[in-house]
Scaffold this motif. Structure first.
Motif, PDB file in Angstrom:
ATOM      1  N   VAL A  89      10.495   3.253   4.487  1.00 28.13           N
ATOM      2  CA  VAL A  89      10.049   2.756   5.634  1.00 28.13           C
ATOM      3  C   VAL A  89      10.685   2.021   6.061  1.00 28.13           C
ATOM      4  O   VAL A  89      11.099   1.642   7.633  1.00 28.13           O
ATOM      5  CB  VAL A  89       8.645   2.487   4.856  1.00 28.13           C
ATOM      6  CG1 VAL A  89       7.889   1.673   6.013  1.00 28.13           C
ATOM      7  CG2 VAL A  89       7.352   3.634   5.089  1.00 28.13           C
ATOM      8  N   GLN A  90      11.330   0.295   5.107  1.00 33.13           N
ATOM      9  CA  GLN A  90      11.465  -0.434   5.735  1.00 33.13           C
ATOM     10  C   GLN A  90      12.978  -0.228   6.174  1.00 33.13           C
ATOM     11  O   GLN A  90      13.778  -1.186   6.755  1.00 33.13           O
ATOM     12  CB  GLN A  90      11.442  -1.690   4.007  1.00 33.13           C
ATOM     13  CG  GLN A  90      11.704  -1.352   3.049  1.00 33.13           C
ATOM     14  CD  GLN A  90      11.501  -1.905   2.474  1.00 33.13           C
ATOM     15  OE1 GLN A  90      12.706  -3.363   1.719  1.00 33.13           O
ATOM     16  NE2 GLN A  90      10.480  -1.965   1.463  1.00 33.13           N
TER      17      GLN A  90
ATOM     18  N   PRO B 144       0.275  -0.927   0.230  1.00 37.17           N
ATOM     19  CA  PRO B 144      -0.072   0.174  -0.057  1.00 37.17           C
ATOM     20  C   PRO B 144       0.698   1.116   0.094  1.00 37.17           C
ATOM     21  O   PRO B 144       0.051   2.696  -0.133  1.00 37.17           O
ATOM     22  CB  PRO B 144      -0.974  -0.069   1.272  1.00 37.17           C
ATOM     23  CG  PRO B 144      -1.165  -1.884   1.472  1.00 37.17           C
ATOM     24  CD  PRO B 144       0.037  -2.215   1.269  1.00 37.17           C
ATOM     25  N   LEU B 145       2.040   1.284   0.556  1.00 39.68           N
ATOM     26  CA  LEU B 145       3.023   1.997   0.370  1.00 39.68           C
ATOM     27  C   LEU B 145       3.671   2.359  -0.805  1.00 39.68           C
ATOM     28  O   LEU B 145       4.344   3.599  -0.955  1.00 39.68           O
ATOM     29  CB  LEU B 145       4.071   2.036   1.574  1.00 39.68           C
ATOM     30  CG  LEU B 145       3.553   2.254   2.932  1.00 39.68           C
ATOM     31  CD1 LEU B 145       4.592   2.102   3.619  1.00 39.68           C
ATOM     32  CD2 LEU B 145       2.686   3.110   3.000  1.00 39.68           C
TER      33      LEU B 145
ATOM     34  N   ASN C  54       9.448   5.577  -3.547  1.00 39.29           N
ATOM     35  CA  ASN C  54       9.036   4.674  -3.213  1.00 39.29           C
ATOM     36  C   ASN C  54       8.856   4.338  -1.679  1.00 39.29           C
ATOM     37  O   ASN C  54      10.462   4.446  -1.009  1.00 39.29           O
ATOM     38  CB  ASN C  54       9.493   3.399  -3.580  1.00 39.29           C
ATOM     39  CG  ASN C  54       8.979   1.929  -3.217  1.00 39.29           C
ATOM     40  OD1 ASN C  54       8.242   1.950  -2.508  1.00 39.29           O
ATOM     41  ND2 ASN C  54       8.875   1.324  -4.375  1.00 39.29           N
ATOM     42  N   THR C  55       7.623   4.645  -1.276  1.00 40.87           N
ATOM     43  CA  THR C  55       7.570   5.145   0.186  1.00 40.87           C
ATOM     44  C   THR C  55       7.843   3.707   0.792  1.00 40.87           C
ATOM     45  O   THR C  55       8.474   3.797   1.991  1.00 40.87           O
ATOM     46  CB  THR C  55       6.214   5.472   0.766  1.00 40.87           C
ATOM     47  OG1 THR C  55       6.144   6.766  -0.212  1.00 40.87           O
ATOM     48  CG2 THR C  55       5.829   6.068   2.315  1.00 40.87           C
TER      49      THR C  55
ATOM     50  N   ILE D 234      17.520   5.649   0.395  1.00 40.69           N
ATOM     51  CA  ILE D 234      18.376   7.078  -0.505  1.00 40.69           C
ATOM     52  C   ILE D 234      17.325   6.325  -1.779  1.00 40.69           C
ATOM     53  O   ILE D 234      16.910   7.104  -2.304  1.00 40.69           O
ATOM     54  CB  ILE D 234      19.616   6.628  -0.315  1.00 40.69           C
ATOM     55  CG1 ILE D 234      20.501   7.511   0.773  1.00 40.69           C
ATOM     56  CG2 ILE D 234      19.944   7.222  -2.047  1.00 40.69           C
ATOM     57  CD1 ILE D 234      21.634   7.468   0.292  1.00 40.69           C
ATOM     58  N   ALA D 235      17.462   5.068  -2.196  1.00 40.30           N
ATOM     59  CA  ALA D 235      16.756   4.156  -3.550  1.00 40.30           C
ATOM     60  C   ALA D 235      15.882   4.505  -3.170  1.00 40.30           C
ATOM     61  O   ALA D 235      14.528   5.078  -4.083  1.00 40.30           O
ATOM     62  CB  ALA D 235      17.034   2.921  -3.600  1.00 40.30           C
ATOM     63  N   GLY D 236      14.722   4.628  -1.905  1.00 39.06           N
ATOM     64  CA  GLY D 236      13.541   5.027  -1.810  1.00 39.06           C
ATOM     65  C   GLY D 236      13.099   6.779  -2.063  1.00 39.06           C
ATOM     66  O   GLY D 236      12.172   6.954  -3.197  1.00 39.06           O
TER      67      GLY D 236
END
Length: 245
Positions: free
Chosen positions: A213-214, A30-31, A208-209, A201-203
């Motif tokens: 978050v992870q 969902p993120l 890409n949240t 950084i990739a997120g």
């Protein structure tokens, strides 16, 4: 008791996520947007975690050796004149932000682990040095006099009495340094160091949240576990110190 159960559960969930991150994809999906992957798979999260922790451990160990050495030196009669110099050296990392250290170190050391280790090392000196100083200068006078009365040499007093009594306070500084280094190490990925900052950084770059978050959750849980582990060790050291005194 509740806090321990919560930490235990967090540790189990973290281990499960690192071993099988794909199992958590439904929770992270969902993120994401536009069909982006919910789990970072370009590099093994477990491998990044070990690399991250190894870098932190190396930097904190090196900072501990130097900072405790400085603390011992300036609390000896022959080394008290060096206190301003030692404090200045220990404060360098706090004066220059880690990002600035990275920017200055990369042209000399190149990209990779080296600049990150240097930044973490410098940033971790001050808490350990100040706590070592506090621990060694606030010892019970009667205990020191008793050791002197037993005929102990200065070196024997240091190793058998002063450092053991100051250990809980010193460990508190190491704990602070380790937690700071754990979070600060994430910026090492900006100079190609293998840390969990790579996921964050990739997120950010791909909006890409789920990645952000992870990565943040893994670092956050690791920080809680390291903090709790050091608190437990400090408690044991304090009990041992009380028993000795």
């Amino acid at each position: 008791m509740t806090g321990r159960l919560a930490l235990g559960l967090a540790a189990i969930l973290l281990l499960a996520f690192l071993l099988s991150p794909e199992s958590f994809a439904p929770l992270l999906r969902p993120l994401t947007r536009n069909g982006a992957p919910p789990v970072y798979t370009q590099t093994s999260l477990l491998s990044l975690t070990f690399s991250h922790l190894g870098m932190v451990a190396g930097a904190v160990l090196a900072a501990s050796v130097l900072a405790v050495g400085f603390g011992v030196l300036v609390t000896r009669p022959f080394g008290r004149d060096f206190l301003p110099l030692a404090r200045t050296v220990a404060s360098v990392g706090q004066t220059f932000p880690p990002v600035a250290v990275l920017a200055l170190a990369v042209p000399v050391m190149g990209f990779g682990t080296g600049p990150t280790l240097l930044a973490l090392f410098l940033y971790g000196l001050l808490p350990i040095f100040e706590n070592t100083l506090a621990g060694l200068t606030n010892l019970p006078p009667q205990v020191i006099e008793a050791a002197r009365g037993m005929g102990m040499t200065p070196a024997q007093r240091l190793w058998r009495v002063e450092l053991p009594l100051a250990l809980p306070v010193i460990l508190s500084g190491v704990r602070l340094s380790a937690v700071i280094a754990l979070s600060t190490a994430t910026i090492g990925s900006t100079v190609a160091a293998r840390t969990l900052g790579e996921v964050i950084i990739a997120g950010l770059l791909s909006s890409n949240t789920a990645f952000v978050v992870q990565g943040g959750i893994v670092v956050g849980i690791l920080a809680l576990l390291i903090h709790a582990g050091f608190r437990w060790i400090e408690g044991r050291a304090a009990g041992w110190t009380r028993a000795r005194s």
